[in-house]
Design a protein around this motif. Sequence first.
Motif, short mmCIF file in Angstrom:
data_model
loop_
_atom_site.label_atom_id
_atom_site.label_comp_id
_atom_site.label_asym_id
_atom_site.label_seq_id
_atom_site.Cartn_x
_atom_site.Cartn_y
_atom_site.Cartn_z
N GLU A 16 0.84 -1.22 0.00
CA GLU A 16 0.00 0.00 0.00
C GLU A 16 0.87 1.26 0.00
OE1 GLU A 16 -3.21 -0.17 -0.42
OE2 GLU A 16 -3.46 2.00 -0.34
N ASN A 17 1.94 1.24 0.78
CA ASN A 17 2.83 2.40 0.81
C ASN A 17 3.62 2.53 -0.48
OD1 ASN A 17 2.00 3.12 3.33
ND2 ASN A 17 3.88 2.54 4.40
N ARG A 18 4.09 1.43 -1.03
CA ARG A 18 4.94 1.49 -2.24
C ARG A 18 4.17 1.95 -3.48
NH1 ARG A 18 6.31 -3.65 -3.10
NH2 ARG A 18 5.62 -4.52 -1.11
N ILE A 19 2.87 1.65 -3.52
CA ILE A 19 2.10 2.08 -4.69
C ILE A 19 1.61 3.54 -4.55
CG2 ILE A 19 1.40 -0.27 -5.29
CD1 ILE A 19 -1.37 0.27 -4.22
N ARG A 20 1.82 4.13 -3.37
CA ARG A 20 1.24 5.45 -3.09
C ARG A 20 1.73 6.53 -4.07
NH1 ARG A 20 -1.22 6.39 1.56
NH2 ARG A 20 0.04 4.87 2.71
N PHE A 21 3.05 6.61 -4.27
CA PHE A 21 3.58 7.67 -5.14
C PHE A 21 3.17 7.43 -6.61
CE2 PHE A 21 7.07 9.47 -7.78
CZ PHE A 21 6.78 10.82 -7.57
N PRO A 22 3.36 6.20 -7.13
CA PRO A 22 2.89 5.98 -8.52
C PRO A 22 1.41 6.30 -8.70
CG PRO A 22 4.36 4.22 -7.85
CD PRO A 22 4.11 5.05 -6.62
N LEU A 23 0.57 5.98 -7.72
CA LEU A 23 -0.86 6.28 -7.86
C LEU A 23 -1.10 7.80 -7.84
CD1 LEU A 23 -2.58 3.51 -5.67
CD2 LEU A 23 -2.43 3.60 -8.17
N ALA A 24 -0.30 8.52 -7.05
CA ALA A 24 -0.44 9.98 -7.01
C ALA A 24 -0.05 10.58 -8.37
CB ALA A 24 0.42 10.57 -5.89
N VAL A 25 0.97 10.01 -8.99
CA VAL A 25 1.38 10.48 -10.32
C VAL A 25 0.25 10.22 -11.33
CG1 VAL A 25 2.97 10.02 -12.24
CG2 VAL A 25 3.85 10.26 -9.90
N ILE A 26 -0.32 9.03 -11.27
CA ILE A 26 -1.41 8.69 -12.19
C ILE A 26 -2.58 9.66 -12.02
CG2 ILE A 26 -3.20 6.95 -12.66
CD1 ILE A 26 -1.00 4.81 -11.92
N ALA A 27 -2.94 9.93 -10.75
CA ALA A 27 -4.08 10.82 -10.50
C ALA A 27 -3.79 12.22 -11.05
CB ALA A 27 -4.37 10.88 -8.99
N ALA A 28 -2.57 12.70 -10.87
CA ALA A 28 -2.24 14.05 -11.33
C ALA A 28 -2.24 14.12 -12.85
CB ALA A 28 -0.87 14.45 -10.78
N ILE A 29 -1.73 13.09 -13.49
CA ILE A 29 -1.73 13.09 -14.96
C ILE A 29 -3.16 13.01 -15.48
CG2 ILE A 29 -1.03 11.81 -17.02
CD1 ILE A 29 1.59 11.24 -15.73
N ARG A 30 -3.94 12.14 -14.85
CA ARG A 30 -5.33 12.00 -15.32
C ARG A 30 -6.06 13.35 -15.24
NH1 ARG A 30 -7.82 9.16 -19.09
NH2 ARG A 30 -7.78 11.34 -19.66
N ALA A 31 -5.75 14.11 -14.18
CA ALA A 31 -6.41 15.42 -14.02
C ALA A 31 -5.93 16.42 -15.06
CB ALA A 31 -6.18 15.95 -12.61
N ALA A 32 -4.66 16.28 -15.49
CA ALA A 32 -4.09 17.26 -16.42
C ALA A 32 -4.32 16.89 -17.88
CB ALA A 32 -2.58 17.39 -16.18
N TRP A 33 -4.58 15.62 -18.14
CA TRP A 33 -4.73 15.07 -19.49
C TRP A 33 -6.21 15.08 -19.83
CZ3 TRP A 33 -2.17 14.27 -23.69
CH2 TRP A 33 -2.48 13.26 -24.59
N PRO A 34 -6.60 15.57 -21.01
CA PRO A 34 -8.03 15.71 -21.29
C PRO A 34 -8.80 14.40 -21.09
CG PRO A 34 -6.70 16.74 -23.01
CD PRO A 34 -5.75 16.02 -22.12
N ALA A 35 -9.94 14.53 -20.43
CA ALA A 35 -10.73 13.35 -20.07
C ALA A 35 -11.06 12.45 -21.27
CB ALA A 35 -12.00 13.77 -19.36
N PRO A 36 -11.33 13.01 -22.48
CA PRO A 36 -11.67 12.10 -23.59
C PRO A 36 -10.48 11.32 -24.13
CG PRO A 36 -12.41 14.36 -24.02
CD PRO A 36 -11.52 14.42 -22.84
N LYS A 37 -9.25 11.73 -23.77
CA LYS A 37 -8.09 11.03 -24.33
C LYS A 37 -7.65 9.90 -23.40
CE LYS A 37 -6.19 14.89 -27.02
NZ LYS A 37 -4.97 15.58 -27.46
N PRO A 38 -7.38 8.72 -23.96
CA PRO A 38 -7.02 7.59 -23.11
C PRO A 38 -5.64 7.73 -22.47
CG PRO A 38 -7.47 6.86 -25.37
CD PRO A 38 -7.51 8.35 -25.36
N LEU A 39 -5.53 7.11 -21.30
CA LEU A 39 -4.27 7.10 -20.54
C LEU A 39 -3.78 5.65 -20.46
CD1 LEU A 39 -2.20 8.53 -18.73
CD2 LEU A 39 -3.79 8.22 -16.81
N PHE A 40 -2.54 5.45 -20.89
CA PHE A 40 -1.92 4.14 -20.83
C PHE A 40 -0.88 4.14 -19.71
CE2 PHE A 40 -2.41 2.10 -25.31
CZ PHE A 40 -3.58 2.79 -25.60
N LEU A 41 -0.61 2.97 -19.18
CA LEU A 41 0.40 2.80 -18.14
C LEU A 41 1.25 1.59 -18.49
CD1 LEU A 41 1.58 3.19 -15.19
CD2 LEU A 41 -0.26 1.66 -14.44
N ARG A 42 2.57 1.80 -18.63
CA ARG A 42 3.43 0.63 -18.84
C ARG A 42 3.94 0.14 -17.50
NH1 ARG A 42 7.95 -0.77 -23.39
NH2 ARG A 42 6.11 -1.69 -24.33
#
Length: 368
Positions: free
Chosen positions: A204-230
């Motif tokens: 839970e702690n180790r995934i915290r920073f990557p999930l925060a990055v995902i949330a921030a990108i999702r907020a900055a990236w237009p909602a209609p455009k898909p987000l991929f994660l490698r």
Amino acid sequence: MTGLTTPYTLKSLSLRNRMVVSPMCQYSLQGGLTGDYHLVHLGRFALGGFGLVMVEATGITPTGRITYGCPGLWDDNHVAGLHRITSFLHAYGAAAGIQLAHAGRKASTLPPWLIGTSETEPHAETWRPVAPSPIPHSAASQTPQALTEAAMDDLIAAWAAAAGRADRAGFDMVEIHGAHGYLLHQFLSPVANQRTDRFGGSLENRIRFPLAVIAAIRAAWPAPKPLFLRISAEDGLPGGWTVDDAVIFCRRAGELGVDVVDVSAGGFDGATIRPAPGMFLANAARIRAECGVQTMAVGLMGDVAMADAALCDGKADLVALGRAALDDPNWALHAYRALGQESPQVWNRQSGYAIDRWPMRPAGGNAV
Ligand SMILES: Cc1cc2nc3c(=O)[nH]c(=O)nc-3n(C[C@H](O)[C@H](O)[C@H](O)COP(=O)(O)O)c2cc1C
């Protein structure tokens, strides 16, 4: 049946087929600025019939680049060069994607062709990398500086800003690089993350920073455009990150708005990942079945029948090619042929006309 040549739609992303050029570092730039080399390097894959062409790992900060030769999106002046590339890809029927990356402790290396040689380049530069913990990647690597929480907040903001610039550069999708032993993977894995704060220790702690990055990108990236994660679905190291961990992470990533997980593996020094055709397909199928996300299969997927079957069997939604695409930029066009679906429409008009209708001249006749 859904195969390689089936068109694909996800939110505002529309692909003529499911063949994708995987992100591949070229280590060939200065100041992160793309120019003629990248226009031609990536443009040839649009002419070669691929549905989606992805720009390589692109630094969200200068010090997050793998090498001084990697592209960047940390500054507004990076947008114009990339816009020229996306415009060309769109003009020739391909969608455009970019991988946003921070290399963490694997930053500040040399282009691979210079490693172990006495050769250098006039614009070569190195710097002290950062990471979750001050543990070097390998015996030959620098010891990174451990990130403070304030520095991590700055990185989250840099990631979001880069996503905004990617939108302005005309990209149809972005992929977050969470694989191959780079910064986000370093946070995920106990191999590289030995923090004692709320970003280290438990899963839970180790995934915290990557999930925060995902949330921030999702907020900055237009909602209609898909987000991929490698991701690297497993470390291939004793005591490392496993596919069970990856399943938990991908579920959470999906809840935060990741649409497609691009399933790779490995990236840490000493990892035992045995190369074999379709080597990461089973993990892609599992993540697709269990995490509420779509998947992209990658990793020696160059056999057309095998790649087509992976899609037909529902193991993945897209297939990404790395080395096979470099080897044959027309791989996608040749895949249509191999599947018995060749039509002049899949070639760009200039080549399709020549291949289908150009009159054959006898030897000694008029030059064509
Ligand atoms: C020259 C080269 C550069 C690469 N650079 C990247 C990169 O920038 N980002 C990334 O996630 N993977 C990178 N990879 C990995 C590929 O995207 C791909 O996952 C890998 O090569 C396996 O696919 P393949 O067997 O079709 O080559 C690179 C691979 C190659 C060959």
